[in-house]
Design an enzyme around this catalytic site. Sequence first.
Site, short mmCIF file in Angstrom:
data_model
loop_
_atom_site.label_atom_id
_atom_site.label_comp_id
_atom_site.label_asym_id
_atom_site.label_seq_id
_atom_site.Cartn_x
_atom_site.Cartn_y
_atom_site.Cartn_z
CG HIS A 1 -3.49 7.93 -0.38
ND1 HIS A 1 -3.87 8.36 0.86
CD2 HIS A 1 -3.13 6.64 -0.22
CE1 HIS A 1 -3.78 7.36 1.72
NE2 HIS A 1 -3.34 6.30 1.09
CD GLU B 1 -2.66 -1.27 -0.06
OE1 GLU B 1 -3.33 -0.31 -0.48
OE2 GLU B 1 -2.56 -2.35 -0.70
CG ASP C 1 -1.38 -16.83 12.53
OD1 ASP C 1 -1.72 -16.47 11.38
OD2 ASP C 1 -1.95 -17.72 13.16
CE LYS D 1 -5.18 -17.19 13.77
NZ LYS D 1 -4.71 -18.49 13.30
#
Lengths: 388, 388, 388, 388
Positions: free
Chosen positions: A381, A86, A290, A216
């Site tokens: 951006h 990004e 993870d 999760k």
Amino acid sequence: MTDRIPRSKDNDNTVEMGEARRDFVKQRTGVNLEHVGSFSFDPAITAGNIENFIGVAQVPMGLAGPLLVNGEHAQGDFYVPMATAEGTLVASYNRGMRLLREAGGVTVSVVDDAMQRAPVFVFENARQARDFGNWIDEHFDEIRQAAESTTRSGKLRNIEKYAAARMLYLRFNFTTGDAAGQNMVGKATFVACEWIKANNPMVEKYILSGAMDTDKKHSTLNTLHTRGKRVIAEATIPNALLKSIMGVDSETLFKMRSITQVGSFMAGSVNTGAHSANGITAVFMATGQDVANVAESSAAIMFVDVNAAGDYYISITIPSMIVATYGGGTGLATQKECLEMLGCYGKGKVRKLAEIIGATVLAGEISLSSAVLAGDWVTSHDALGRNR
Amino acid sequence: MTDRIPRSKDNDNTVEMGEARRDFVKQRTGVNLEHVGSFSFDPAITAGNIENFIGVAQVPMGLAGPLLVNGEHAQGDFYVPMATAEGTLVASYNRGMRLLREAGGVTVSVVDDAMQRAPVFVFENARQARDFGNWIDEHFDEIRQAAESTTRSGKLRNIEKYAAARMLYLRFNFTTGDAAGQNMVGKATFVACEWIKANNPMVEKYILSGAMDTDKKHSTLNTLHTRGKRVIAEATIPNALLKSIMGVDSETLFKMRSITQVGSFMAGSVNTGAHSANGITAVFMATGQDVANVAESSAAIMFVDVNAAGDYYISITIPSMIVATYGGGTGLATQKECLEMLGCYGKGKVRKLAEIIGATVLAGEISLSSAVLAGDWVTSHDALGRNR
Amino acid sequence: MTDRIPRSKDNDNTVEMGEARRDFVKQRTGVNLEHVGSFSFDPAITAGNIENFIGVAQVPMGLAGPLLVNGEHAQGDFYVPMATAEGTLVASYNRGMRLLREAGGVTVSVVDDAMQRAPVFVFENARQARDFGNWIDEHFDEIRQAAESTTRSGKLRNIEKYAAARMLYLRFNFTTGDAAGQNMVGKATFVACEWIKANNPMVEKYILSGAMDTDKKHSTLNTLHTRGKRVIAEATIPNALLKSIMGVDSETLFKMRSITQVGSFMAGSVNTGAHSANGITAVFMATGQDVANVAESSAAIMFVDVNAAGDYYISITIPSMIVATYGGGTGLATQKECLEMLGCYGKGKVRKLAEIIGATVLAGEISLSSAVLAGDWVTSHDALGRNR
Amino acid sequence: MTDRIPRSKDNDNTVEMGEARRDFVKQRTGVNLEHVGSFSFDPAITAGNIENFIGVAQVPMGLAGPLLVNGEHAQGDFYVPMATAEGTLVASYNRGMRLLREAGGVTVSVVDDAMQRAPVFVFENARQARDFGNWIDEHFDEIRQAAESTTRSGKLRNIEKYAAARMLYLRFNFTTGDAAGQNMVGKATFVACEWIKANNPMVEKYILSGAMDTDKKHSTLNTLHTRGKRVIAEATIPNALLKSIMGVDSETLFKMRSITQVGSFMAGSVNTGAHSANGITAVFMATGQDVANVAESSAAIMFVDVNAAGDYYISITIPSMIVATYGGGTGLATQKECLEMLGCYGKGKVRKLAEIIGATVLAGEISLSSAVLAGDWVTSHDALGRNR
């Protein structure tokens, strides 16, 4: 032509098997996995990390810093590796780090630590479930012994109890040393539950997860009672510095927070800050965490204040930061290097890593919230990203 | 020695600058970023994706499949690249894919599509804010025109309105073609807001995000009104197949769901399924998605049923799957290859990719929930993972 | 002796039947319901309000005011009847009203208005459910016609759609005139659903409530999209007045809010204000509202600010205030008197009542939050309440 | 004419002062509070319950039962007084009670018990706040002593700790005998906090409520950790009985639950049952409870199952039922009678009352959910209510 992915029973994490599977992909899809097949390590090191190994995702990595951390474990300047695709992300965190360093650095504290597995026990009625809860309290020492018999580093801290219908939901809280510990506590809890089943005649049925570990998955329960490390990063930024570097003042930032809190509440958002997931994900990918734990680790609580001198107190509380410096993907090739450059590889380093990530997140929070206000959010951006 | 990270104003995403920064890291930390510096592409392609480029994270990738998808865009067998360092993950998804394929495949549908930017406007009082809301409705066409003037692929679908205190929170919903679109809609909304400010004399102050876009943050609002694609994957699995492959029966699985739903509710969990974040993260990393969006994309709703014949209907609804086949990291080296092997690179492919990921997630849901019940959850981590 | 409660098939809401049932209670329990049997009206008026009438609960009522309201419907001074048994409640609201009146009164606005019934339709798969949603949009006019055929005052405003698994959840939003309207919209939606079923061959099964109306239950959905009236009460209180009457200053109050917002967020609280349920319940009981709607009506969003002069802007947003001036309990003896003393009995008055209740709630918010800070919270309960 | 409500400093809860205030209302509004002024008791008994007494709300009361309760405290048949103005409510609960009685009655258990006050302490940084938390643990006995010095019946059970930013939020959990206890624990916690402040030099500032008691507000925290009594009511209903009395079968009901759970989750509802607020409010109003606590008490968790014989297990878990049989409004005229007819007036009765209310709620749940399915929901409102 078979549709079955090639696999070697004896030794599957090898260069040859990777190649065989890439060939298979080429046959099936016509696509040559040239770059995927370009890696710099012996695939043997991925055993225990991946099945059906075909190569690697090469995720671009940038460098941010220096980040000045005043932790209990991390102290001084750090250069933070961030893996992302990004545009502007690294630049934005970098800008925040510069500001925070000039402000004297980030105070970070790990204030809680727990990893869970949460089984559920089913009874004939609620009363029996309640009595079972009392039995658990009375037998905590034996249960702990059973649980800890399976692990050297996992320690059973306490067992929470939640009652509904004829079920009792337990939540086993462990500390897990330098590992993230999900598997470790799964096994320990399983053995503990088997001990319970063998020793309590009321128990007929249990499920190893009753969904209150919220593995999760974000949950309010995690925000309340911590999953992984509870990390709080704080800084006080002189108003003059805010103005010169960010182009905003403390009072305006403070008032903006007050307005966005209302939006956040109405939306039922799980994070009252700006974008902690960005920084956490980028460092997680770089350091072999993870990454799916972003689901939990992306919850956050922002709190800001303006002190008597007009300076800006800003803090981010991350209630469920799941990190490791040992086990999982931490020993892989690039991942290990990144941990090492932070001085965070191996045993006794997990809180240091948690502090560095906490400080990184704070840099991103002040950077983005300033940009939104100063009006350079869209333009940056345009300049740096793929906003075209 | 300077503490400043080397940077070239003219051309920063180069082999040389990457090396210069790795040297800098070595000087500052003593660590040689050998593997990080091993990549197979020209860094020029990372411009717009990363600043202060130093190399790559090499994340192990495994292959799962064949996955049989009955989508509107994805049809037939797919082999799914999954990047992760979590042992057993690929094996578990693979097992689920095998079961679902034998059951006839996964029906997947994209049922909604929206990307948001959500500004807030502040007024003197609530009444003025309400009147402003009516003005927005009346001028929707002009606002849309202003917004869409900044983008070829972004289309303004509608504007939601949320009132609190003297503020009106707007939520601009766009479709964004094959891009994820966060930056695109940020710019479009900015231009729309400037048009509003210029044309409505009541408006003095607005903030481009009032926190109701919940960017990089899960929210109930996203679950209700979609962020990215709303993807629903479904399958009906014959009970005999469940028993033979998974060692569990439909009735027992169904009853377990009923019990875990209660745990999930008490915990205030944002996902009533098992572990969708695992599959989503692994495919996101492999295919160049913005992995931080796991924060939003990891929300899910599981719904299961047993039909008259005793077969198991299982579905997963992912209300905020943010994916792209164009822009962002999709054109990077390994990422592009992975999209290509799915037939998902470039324009007109984003719904196909969403369907494949949805089907992948369903495979993981049935696999893990069966494993929890069948009792082989812990043992499989012992065999395949780093549970040691 | 029978255990069956006496009941008259023909005419059950009578003095005689009330007495018969009180006698029955005396026989069964030994308790003489003397006070319960003391009421001042003809029980015939309770037909349609209660079954198995035995008398009344006599709930103490106090008077608060004058409350100065600057509404669009309620303007000027009001004296507010509050029914409660909680000592200090009326005194506390009264104190807040005095402060707000000296500050120029409360600006109140009703900014939205909707009552829902939310059926769910079940299909073979998600794709069919999605297509059904499009069909609903295309047939909105006919559906509205069917719905409105059952009621004079109910108007179908719009139908929201929420997709999950193979279901489509609809949420029919009506305006309901001066009635609360839950039953009215239930019937209208039922008839609309029957029309849908008769005209759409895909529809086989629906349930009249799929739980997304969240009747008698708070939900984030209500906070977002309103249930009943969305009422916003605001006032700006001079700092000097705050200090002299409440003993606190605006800055300290503002900072306290910032701290309690964090507690509220961590707790997963549905109300970021102080105790709106107290005022709402007391006026609901006095004016014949359906008091069970406190479940929904007790949600609130507080937002405060300090302006340049140091004065305190305070607002409360009540997204789900369910009120009526017609139907339900509004025509009962004491209830009608209380509505009349507010000038709110009958047709065309419901927004006026909503405004008065909104203003009342704001009085309680400023009073309690000041008391907590000023330290007279505990002592006032000692003086006035049953804190002994 | 003054706008000031008449008030007597010496003795305000009298017939005369009530009359004086009703006259005042008549002068100011023209409305004669004839019925409000009709009450059957000496207003002196309302001292401590109401200020500015003007009379009573006469809320219609109906009788439901017999309700067969198999509690630990409530055993046998009960006739339940329900105060409401909502037609069909008493009839619906009554129908459910009949069914449950024929099914063998309702098993009810109180499984937890806690009332809270939750102060927040503010420090220089998070680390200091964490250390303060440890200090609290070490001084628990002294803190308890200080807290309990203010009350005979209140016992400090434990103190929960929640960390965010530089604050530590404490949650003092008390048992409070037969009182609801909000004021009692407020005072006890205040004295405890003053002791802490006097004995811990780090403490400079605290606020008596940091919003984590969520008083008069629902929160996930309450659902997890109980506020008031945690009450679970259960019953197993033979399928044949369901069919004959309700016209529905267990399997269909079970499947409906599964579908409405999804709607409930998407909506972010705080209650997965049908309408517990209705029953709770009606009994609360009849028995002198603090009705504003419906805000908290209306949260619920429904869990159902079908056993091997096809019979229907239904349960409702009410995590925050706040009830009293002593103090508050329990000693008022009609309220005391209603408690007495349940055998629940005074000391040692609070769990019995909680059980009866829990059983009542269950009756309403099975009645309404059956009605929704059987299709007689709308028609019954047509017959009994004001659906006209």
